[in-house]
Design a protein around this motif. Structure first.
Motif, PDB file in Angstrom:
ATOM      1  N   VAL A 152      10.168  13.748  -3.678  1.00 53.89           N
ATOM      2  CA  VAL A 152       8.568  13.944  -3.564  1.00 53.89           C
ATOM      3  C   VAL A 152       8.434  15.162  -4.454  1.00 53.89           C
ATOM      4  N   ILE A 153       9.495  15.651  -5.084  1.00 56.53           N
ATOM      5  CA  ILE A 153       9.267  16.992  -5.844  1.00 56.53           C
ATOM      6  C   ILE A 153       8.625  16.495  -7.358  1.00 56.53           C
ATOM      7  N   PRO A 154       7.339  16.889  -7.637  1.00 56.31           N
ATOM      8  CA  PRO A 154       7.196  16.326  -9.208  1.00 56.31           C
ATOM      9  C   PRO A 154       7.958  17.319 -10.251  1.00 56.31           C
ATOM     10  N   LEU A 155       8.841  16.548 -10.992  1.00 56.74           N
ATOM     11  CA  LEU A 155       9.624  17.112 -12.090  1.00 56.74           C
ATOM     12  C   LEU A 155       8.892  17.319 -13.396  1.00 56.74           C
ATOM     13  N   GLY A 156       7.641  16.759 -13.489  1.00 55.69           N
ATOM     14  CA  GLY A 156       6.922  16.896 -14.608  1.00 55.69           C
ATOM     15  C   GLY A 156       5.656  16.193 -14.638  1.00 55.69           C
ATOM     16  N   GLY A 157       4.893  16.168 -15.665  1.00 57.09           N
ATOM     17  CA  GLY A 157       3.737  15.339 -15.569  1.00 57.09           C
ATOM     18  C   GLY A 157       2.743  15.784 -16.226  1.00 57.09           C
ATOM     19  N   ASP A 158       1.619  15.290 -16.706  1.00 57.32           N
ATOM     20  CA  ASP A 158       0.389  15.708 -17.413  1.00 57.32           C
ATOM     21  C   ASP A 158      -0.731  16.168 -16.435  1.00 57.32           C
ATOM     22  N   PHE A 159      -0.690  17.513 -16.109  1.00 55.10           N
ATOM     23  CA  PHE A 159      -1.643  18.140 -15.353  1.00 55.10           C
ATOM     24  C   PHE A 159      -2.684  18.648 -15.982  1.00 55.10           C
ATOM     25  N   SER A 160      -2.843  18.681 -17.289  1.00 54.50           N
ATOM     26  CA  SER A 160      -3.532  19.503 -17.981  1.00 54.50           C
ATOM     27  C   SER A 160      -5.090  18.921 -17.930  1.00 54.50           C
ATOM     28  N   ASN A 161      -6.239  19.995 -17.911  1.00 55.59           N
ATOM     29  CA  ASN A 161      -7.520  19.458 -18.062  1.00 55.59           C
ATOM     30  C   ASN A 161      -7.836  18.503 -16.755  1.00 55.59           C
ATOM     31  N   GLY A 162      -7.238  18.931 -15.797  1.00 61.64           N
ATOM     32  CA  GLY A 162      -7.559  18.389 -14.419  1.00 61.64           C
ATOM     33  C   GLY A 162      -7.219  16.904 -14.305  1.00 61.64           C
ATOM     34  N   LYS A 163      -6.181  16.567 -14.900  1.00 65.03           N
ATOM     35  CA  LYS A 163      -5.601  15.121 -14.936  1.00 65.03           C
ATOM     36  C   LYS A 163      -4.623  15.370 -13.733  1.00 65.03           C
ATOM     37  N   ASP A 164      -4.326  14.105 -13.068  1.00 67.29           N
ATOM     38  CA  ASP A 164      -3.541  14.035 -11.769  1.00 67.29           C
ATOM     39  C   ASP A 164      -1.858  13.818 -12.021  1.00 67.29           C
ATOM     40  N   GLY A 165      -1.506  14.061 -13.252  1.00 67.65           N
ATOM     41  CA  GLY A 165      -0.115  14.233 -13.354  1.00 67.65           C
ATOM     42  C   GLY A 165       0.692  12.821 -13.794  1.00 67.65           C
ATOM     43  N   THR A 166      -0.199  11.848 -13.910  1.00 68.71           N
ATOM     44  CA  THR A 166       0.226  10.620 -14.209  1.00 68.71           C
ATOM     45  C   THR A 166       0.759  10.496 -15.791  1.00 68.71           C
ATOM     46  N   VAL A 167       1.893   9.726 -15.953  1.00 72.33           N
ATOM     47  CA  VAL A 167       2.375   9.677 -17.393  1.00 72.33           C
ATOM     48  C   VAL A 167       2.521   8.075 -17.776  1.00 72.33           C
ATOM     49  N   THR A 168       2.549   7.800 -19.048  1.00 72.49           N
ATOM     50  CA  THR A 168       2.925   6.583 -19.417  1.00 72.49           C
ATOM     51  C   THR A 168       4.344   6.318 -19.986  1.00 72.49           C
ATOM     52  N   GLU A 186       3.943   1.479 -18.844  1.00 73.63           N
ATOM     53  CA  GLU A 186       3.559   1.603 -17.353  1.00 73.63           C
ATOM     54  C   GLU A 186       3.189   3.036 -16.967  1.00 73.63           C
ATOM     55  N   THR A 187       1.831   2.923 -16.256  1.00 74.96           N
ATOM     56  CA  THR A 187       1.454   4.349 -15.867  1.00 74.96           C
ATOM     57  C   THR A 187       2.237   4.941 -14.327  1.00 74.96           C
ATOM     58  N   THR A 188       2.882   5.916 -14.329  1.00 76.21           N
ATOM     59  CA  THR A 188       3.591   6.508 -13.207  1.00 76.21           C
ATOM     60  C   THR A 188       3.630   7.918 -13.151  1.00 76.21           C
ATOM     61  N   SER A 221       0.660  -1.355   0.027  1.00 79.59           N
ATOM     62  CA  SER A 221      -0.030  -0.040   0.011  1.00 79.59           C
ATOM     63  C   SER A 221       0.943   1.159  -0.044  1.00 79.59           C
ATOM     64  N   LEU A 222       2.096   1.194   0.591  1.00 79.27           N
ATOM     65  CA  LEU A 222       2.938   2.082   0.470  1.00 79.27           C
ATOM     66  C   LEU A 222       3.344   2.629  -0.720  1.00 79.27           C
ATOM     67  N   LEU A 223       3.623   1.419  -1.453  1.00 76.68           N
ATOM     68  CA  LEU A 223       4.284   2.047  -2.882  1.00 76.68           C
ATOM     69  C   LEU A 223       3.078   2.225  -3.725  1.00 76.68           C
ATOM     70  N   ALA A 224       1.965   2.089  -3.604  1.00 74.55           N
ATOM     71  CA  ALA A 224       0.744   2.424  -4.225  1.00 74.55           C
ATOM     72  C   ALA A 224       0.563   3.856  -4.464  1.00 74.55           C
ATOM     73  N   ILE A 225       1.514   4.653  -3.762  1.00 74.67           N
ATOM     74  CA  ILE A 225       1.057   6.235  -3.925  1.00 74.67           C
ATOM     75  C   ILE A 225       1.859   6.458  -5.421  1.00 74.67           C
ATOM     76  N   ASP A 226       2.564   5.524  -5.870  1.00 80.90           N
ATOM     77  CA  ASP A 226       2.884   5.565  -7.092  1.00 80.90           C
ATOM     78  C   ASP A 226       2.152   4.415  -8.125  1.00 80.90           C
ATOM     79  N   PRO A 227       1.321   4.839  -9.103  1.00 81.47           N
ATOM     80  CA  PRO A 227       0.794   3.582  -9.704  1.00 81.47           C
ATOM     81  C   PRO A 227       1.729   2.379  -9.946  1.00 81.47           C
TER      82      PRO A 227
END
Length: 220
Positions: A108-124, A128-130, A2-8
């Motif tokens: 724990v610093i987001p160095l990037g990600g897809d946050f457009s249009n309300g997305k949660d920042g995950t990328v492929t 793999e989704t991460t 569950s601790l690792l599940a903070i990352d998909p």
């Protein structure tokens, strides 16, 4: 798990591909942190030299930008020196109490990600989704504050373990200065956390999905 599940990546088990992606992210974060530190030191030296009406670093690389790298290489080859009356274990431990937490904060610093249009920042990545950060704990900001506080112990223990009263006095002064800065830093974060409604670093970025929601404007 569950601790690792903070990352998909951790939701379906840690197989070779997720582990490889995590290893790549660790290396990238380490390199980014090193380069950022090098550029920050160079920037500070340039700014201070301008305030002192001096040229500053200008020999190693264009505009002296590689001077921090040259200083780091020199430090690796310098002779190790331990004061005769020092506590050897604490004296060698103190630098790690400053170095390791400083690099762990980058995890724990987001160095990037897809946050457009309300997305949660995950990328492929590689199917793999991460996230483009090593971890996104629900208490990310508290983790940053806790890790930054450990550096105070590094300064204090470095002065105390030297076996001399003069480094100890300098360490007390440095520790008091760092603690006073942390108090102001914690208060400045309060407005951001209230505006974002989360302690997650990725959540704070996600909450700023429009210019009007940028914390620099919303908390101004």
């Amino acid at each position: 798990m569950s601790l690792l599940a903070i990352d998909p990546l951790g939701t379906d088990g840690l197989w070779w591909k997720p582990l490889l992606i995590m290893l790549i992210k660790v290396v990238v974060i380490f390199v980014v942190a090193l380069v950022a530190t090098m550029l920050m030191i160079w920037g500070e030296r340039k700014v201070v030299s301008g305030m002192h009406n001096r040229i500053g670093p200008n020999k190693a690389g264009p505009f002296g930008i590689l001077q921090s790298l040259a200083d780091g290489i020199k430090a690796f080859f310098k002779e190790t020196f331990t004061p005769a009356k020092s506590d050897p274990f604490i004296y060698k431990l103190a630098p790690y109490l400053m170095f390791v937490p400083a690099f762990l904060i980058w995890s724990v610093i987001p160095l990037g990600g897809d946050f457009s249009n309300g997305k949660d920042g995950t990328v492929t990545l590689f199917g793999e989704t991460t996230r483009l950060q090593l971890a996104d704990p629900p208490i990310g900001i508290l983790l940053v504050l806790a890790l930054s506080s450990i550096a105070v112990y590094g300064v204090m223990l470095a002065g105390w373990s030297s076996g001399s009263k003069y480094p100890l006095l300098g360490a007390v002064r440095g520790s008091a200065q760092m603690i006073s800065y942390e108090a102001a830093l914690g208060l400045s974060l309060a407005a951001v956390l209230i505006s974002s409604g989360t302690l997650s670093t990725a959540g704070i970025v996600q909450a700023q999905n429009s210019i009007a929601d940028w914390n620099i404007i919303a908390t101004g």
